[in-house]
Design an enzyme around this catalytic site. Sequence first.
Site, mmCIF file in Angstrom:
data_model
loop_
_atom_site.group_PDB
_atom_site.id
_atom_site.type_symbol
_atom_site.label_atom_id
_atom_site.label_comp_id
_atom_site.label_asym_id
_atom_site.label_seq_id
_atom_site.Cartn_x
_atom_site.Cartn_y
_atom_site.Cartn_z
ATOM 1 N N THR A 106 -10.642 5.306 -2.163
ATOM 2 C CA THR A 106 -9.537 4.953 -3.056
ATOM 3 C C THR A 106 -9.927 5.347 -4.474
ATOM 4 O OG1 THR A 106 -8.766 3.126 -1.705
ATOM 5 C CG2 THR A 106 -8.348 2.944 -4.065
ATOM 6 N N ARG A 110 1.545 -0.965 6.843
ATOM 7 C CA ARG A 110 0.606 -1.850 6.134
ATOM 8 C C ARG A 110 0.488 -1.415 4.663
ATOM 9 N NH1 ARG A 110 -4.352 -1.061 3.015
ATOM 10 N NH2 ARG A 110 -5.581 -2.935 3.182
ATOM 11 N N VAL A 111 0.544 -2.373 3.770
ATOM 12 C CA VAL A 111 0.363 -2.087 2.348
ATOM 13 C C VAL A 111 -0.818 -2.901 1.852
ATOM 14 C CG1 VAL A 111 1.411 -2.226 0.060
ATOM 15 C CG2 VAL A 111 2.821 -1.599 2.025
ATOM 16 N N ASP A 148 -3.779 -3.629 -1.525
ATOM 17 C CA ASP A 148 -3.707 -4.162 -2.886
ATOM 18 C C ASP A 148 -3.392 -3.105 -3.939
ATOM 19 O OD1 ASP A 148 -6.313 -3.096 -2.176
ATOM 20 O OD2 ASP A 148 -6.939 -3.709 -4.189
ATOM 21 N N GLY A 183 -11.463 -1.743 -2.425
ATOM 22 C CA GLY A 183 -12.148 -2.577 -1.441
ATOM 23 C C GLY A 183 -11.166 -3.030 -0.382
ATOM 24 N N GLY A 216 -8.375 -4.509 0.895
ATOM 25 C CA GLY A 216 -7.170 -4.910 0.170
ATOM 26 C C GLY A 216 -6.629 -6.288 0.484
#
Length: 302
Positions: free
Chosen positions: A170, A198-199, A201, A222, A224
Amino acid sequence: MYAIAIHGGAGTLPRAAMTPERDQAYRAGLAAALDAGYAVLDGRGTSLDAVTTAVRILEDDPLFNAGRGAVLTAGGIAELDASIMDGRTLAAGAVAGLRHVRNPIELARAVMEHSSHVMLIGGGAEEFALERGMAPVPNEYFHTETRRLQLQRALPGGGGPVNELSALGTVGAVALDQDGNLAAATSTGGMTAKRYGRVGDSPIIGAGTYADNAGCAVSATGHGEFFIRTVVAHDICARVAYAGATLAEAADAVVMGRLRQMGGEGGIIAVDARGNVVMPFNSEGMFRGARSADGRREIAIY
Ligand code: ASP
């Protein structure tokens, strides 16, 4: 004073998997983004432009889990999330579940600047991208051989996580410009073998990304699910803005304290209005870099 910090993901980074060639390639990718973002600040550009520039470069680099080179869902599709926030106005833009937008951070910024909304997802976000003149790319544009292999290993019967830099990558950036304004941006493919829809952070304002001139600018990376529940980015900014904590105290309390106690692995980068930069992580490593007007220039992995 002006300063920028970037990250390219946090997590388990087995040293055995980190060959000298790989180490060099990651450092070169981080350096390109860091220096391009810094050049924007140096030329009196805004912190928003600096973080957009740095994140776009990392999205285009297939080594990182954002844009090209993103991890794949259980169904083998790249689904991208991103967000950006302006610390001067508290304006924010976020996108999630994108499949055909080459640079998610540019769409997040367009949502912030050219819509009356903060967050657009899936088909609605893609439609907005077309309206903004962003040419769509096929989902395969994002796929790399490494990510295909990682997915195979992560699926049931695949033998478990590969002994390499698996879920990492990320990307994010935070900056303070010469006018004293803060900004933060984050972009990701999420987590390997995640469920369709899926979402994490990264596109959640307050969790993966937050910026407020009164506090600081934060971009997280990290696991999420933990970062959402501990509202990491906003918690750090609030400790600075309301509780009188220094940036280092606030970031440590959240990343090394609260988050770790819950089992949330990862880290953050942050900068405050004085140009202090911190980059704590509770995982084995975090790809990261920082550069500021006082001559500091640092790129690190472990
Ligand atoms: N935070 C990202 C997510 O949960 C993943 C990462 O940073 O590695 O989607």
